[in-house]
Design a protein around this motif. Structure first.
Motif, PDB file in Angstrom:
ATOM      1  N   PRO A  44       0.839  -1.203   0.000  1.00 20.11           N
ATOM      2  CA  PRO A  44       0.000   0.000   0.000  1.00 20.11           C
ATOM      3  C   PRO A  44       0.875   1.255   0.000  1.00 20.11           C
ATOM      4  CG  PRO A  44      -0.748  -1.562   1.664  1.00 20.11           C
ATOM      5  CD  PRO A  44       0.569  -2.068   1.145  1.00 20.11           C
ATOM      6  N   ARG A  45       0.424   2.282  -0.712  1.00 22.22           N
ATOM      7  CA  ARG A  45       1.202   3.531  -0.741  1.00 22.22           C
ATOM      8  C   ARG A  45       0.260   4.726  -0.704  1.00 22.22           C
ATOM      9  NH1 ARG A  45       2.485   4.830  -6.765  1.00 22.22           N
ATOM     10  NH2 ARG A  45       0.972   3.499  -7.770  1.00 22.22           N
ATOM     11  N   ALA A  46       0.743   5.778  -0.056  1.00 22.80           N
ATOM     12  CA  ALA A  46      -0.028   7.020   0.051  1.00 22.80           C
ATOM     13  C   ALA A  46       0.390   7.951  -1.074  1.00 22.80           C
ATOM     14  CB  ALA A  46       0.207   7.676   1.405  1.00 22.80           C
ATOM     15  N   MET A  47      -0.574   8.722  -1.571  1.00 24.90           N
ATOM     16  CA  MET A  47      -0.304   9.684  -2.641  1.00 24.90           C
ATOM     17  C   MET A  47      -1.381  10.756  -2.639  1.00 24.90           C
ATOM     18  SD  MET A  47      -1.318   7.199  -5.811  1.00 24.90           S
ATOM     19  CE  MET A  47      -0.462   5.846  -5.056  1.00 24.90           C
ATOM     20  N   VAL A  52      -6.484  15.626  -3.340  1.00 29.09           N
ATOM     21  CA  VAL A  52      -7.076  14.625  -2.456  1.00 29.09           C
ATOM     22  C   VAL A  52      -5.995  13.614  -2.057  1.00 29.09           C
ATOM     23  CG1 VAL A  52      -8.796  12.788  -2.253  1.00 29.09           C
ATOM     24  CG2 VAL A  52      -9.335  14.868  -3.529  1.00 29.09           C
ATOM     25  N   ALA A  53      -5.769  13.478  -0.758  1.00 28.07           N
ATOM     26  CA  ALA A  53      -4.795  12.513  -0.245  1.00 28.07           C
ATOM     27  C   ALA A  53      -5.483  11.173  -0.050  1.00 28.07           C
ATOM     28  CB  ALA A  53      -4.203  13.004   1.070  1.00 28.07           C
ATOM     29  N   PHE A  54      -4.837  10.116  -0.521  1.00 31.76           N
ATOM     30  CA  PHE A  54      -5.403   8.783  -0.379  1.00 31.76           C
ATOM     31  C   PHE A  54      -4.287   7.748  -0.321  1.00 31.76           C
ATOM     32  CE2 PHE A  54      -5.054   9.790  -4.835  1.00 31.76           C
ATOM     33  CZ  PHE A  54      -4.554   8.634  -5.424  1.00 31.76           C
ATOM     34  N   LEU A  73      -7.653   9.634   2.908  1.00 32.02           N
ATOM     35  CA  LEU A  73      -6.907   9.971   4.127  1.00 32.02           C
ATOM     36  C   LEU A  73      -7.401  11.254   4.773  1.00 32.02           C
ATOM     37  CD1 LEU A  73      -3.339   8.956   2.946  1.00 32.02           C
ATOM     38  CD2 LEU A  73      -4.953   7.652   4.342  1.00 32.02           C
ATOM     39  N   ASP A  74      -8.040  12.126   4.009  1.00 29.91           N
ATOM     40  CA  ASP A  74      -8.590  13.371   4.539  1.00 29.91           C
ATOM     41  C   ASP A  74      -9.972  13.067   5.102  1.00 29.91           C
ATOM     42  OD1 ASP A  74      -9.616  15.853   5.128  1.00 29.91           O
ATOM     43  OD2 ASP A  74      -9.165  16.736   3.179  1.00 29.91           O
ATOM     44  N   LYS A  75     -10.087  12.961   6.395  1.00 28.56           N
ATOM     45  CA  LYS A  75     -11.349  12.586   7.033  1.00 28.56           C
ATOM     46  C   LYS A  75     -12.400  13.694   6.950  1.00 28.56           C
ATOM     47  CE  LYS A  75      -9.611   8.659   7.919  1.00 28.56           C
ATOM     48  NZ  LYS A  75      -9.754   7.630   6.920  1.00 28.56           N
ATOM     49  N   GLN A  76     -12.015  14.877   6.423  1.00 26.16           N
ATOM     50  CA  GLN A  76     -12.977  15.955   6.220  1.00 26.16           C
ATOM     51  C   GLN A  76     -13.838  15.699   4.984  1.00 26.16           C
ATOM     52  OE1 GLN A  76     -13.334  18.306   8.554  1.00 26.16           O
ATOM     53  NE2 GLN A  76     -11.720  17.226   9.642  1.00 26.16           N
ATOM     54  N   LEU A  77     -13.353  14.829   4.088  1.00 24.19           N
ATOM     55  CA  LEU A  77     -14.123  14.483   2.891  1.00 24.19           C
ATOM     56  C   LEU A  77     -15.267  13.550   3.274  1.00 24.19           C
ATOM     57  CD1 LEU A  77     -11.207  13.766   0.400  1.00 24.19           C
ATOM     58  CD2 LEU A  77     -12.685  15.779   0.452  1.00 24.19           C
ATOM     59  N   ALA A  78     -16.348  13.636   2.518  1.00 28.94           N
ATOM     60  CA  ALA A  78     -17.477  12.731   2.759  1.00 28.94           C
ATOM     61  C   ALA A  78     -17.009  11.297   2.569  1.00 28.94           C
ATOM     62  CB  ALA A  78     -18.610  13.056   1.790  1.00 28.94           C
ATOM     63  N   GLN A  79     -17.311  10.452   3.537  1.00 33.56           N
ATOM     64  CA  GLN A  79     -16.910   9.047   3.488  1.00 33.56           C
ATOM     65  C   GLN A  79     -18.081   8.205   2.984  1.00 33.56           C
ATOM     66  OE1 GLN A  79     -13.748   7.751   4.430  1.00 33.56           O
ATOM     67  NE2 GLN A  79     -13.168   9.900   4.423  1.00 33.56           N
ATOM     68  N   PRO A  80     -17.786   7.212   2.161  1.00 28.98           N
ATOM     69  CA  PRO A  80     -18.871   6.332   1.702  1.00 28.98           C
ATOM     70  C   PRO A  80     -19.352   5.427   2.825  1.00 28.98           C
ATOM     71  CG  PRO A  80     -16.740   5.573   0.892  1.00 28.98           C
ATOM     72  CD  PRO A  80     -16.491   6.862   1.601  1.00 28.98           C
ATOM     73  N   ALA A  81     -20.490   4.789   2.623  1.00 34.09           N
ATOM     74  CA  ALA A  81     -21.006   3.806   3.588  1.00 34.09           C
ATOM     75  C   ALA A  81     -20.253   2.498   3.370  1.00 34.09           C
ATOM     76  CB  ALA A  81     -22.500   3.603   3.374  1.00 34.09           C
TER      77      ALA A  81
END
Length: 122
Positions: A44-47, A52-54, A73-81
């Motif tokens: 796994p790698r972050a980018m 948008v960080a993911f 990775l940005d918890k301010q973004l709407a998260q899916p169910a």
């Protein structure tokens, strides 16, 4: 009707290549799937893309479809169910496969997703 041959396809070939699936706690999902025998293309790698960080990791799914697990990775973004297994549904996906039952078992049994509709036309 067009049936694509994914095995051995070049990066520039015109055919469906990826299925993106959101995953909660991606590193934990990675460890769980690896323990179940899934072979990943990389660690796994972050980018970041488009601001948008993911984090992502990729592996081969049914009929050589590239499965990309993504964690926002940005918890301010709407998260899916998410499913109880820690995966979120993907958008509409049209697939042509040799064994539809095996493909459904992959998404339902391994990822814990529910089939919402089949053969739906609008």
């Amino acid at each position: 009707l067009v049936q694509f041959e994914r095995a051995g396809a070049a990066a520039t070939d015109r055919l469906p290549k990826n299925l993106d699936v959101y995953a909660r706690r991606l590193l934990a999902r990675y460890e769980e799937l690896a323990a179940r025998g899934v072979l990943f293309r990389s660690e796994p790698r972050a980018m970041e893309a488009g601001g948008v960080a993911f984090r992502e990791v990729q592996f081969e799914g049914p009929d050589s479809t590239n499965i990309v697990l993504l964690e926002l990775l940005d918890k301010q973004l709407a998260q899916p169910a998410y499913s109880l297994a820690g995966y979120a549904a993907v958008g509409p996906v049209v697939t042509v496969v040799a064994d539809a039952s095996a493909e459904e078992a992959f998404y339902v049994n391994l990822l814990g997703l529910d089939r919402v509709a089949s053969g739906l036309l609008a």
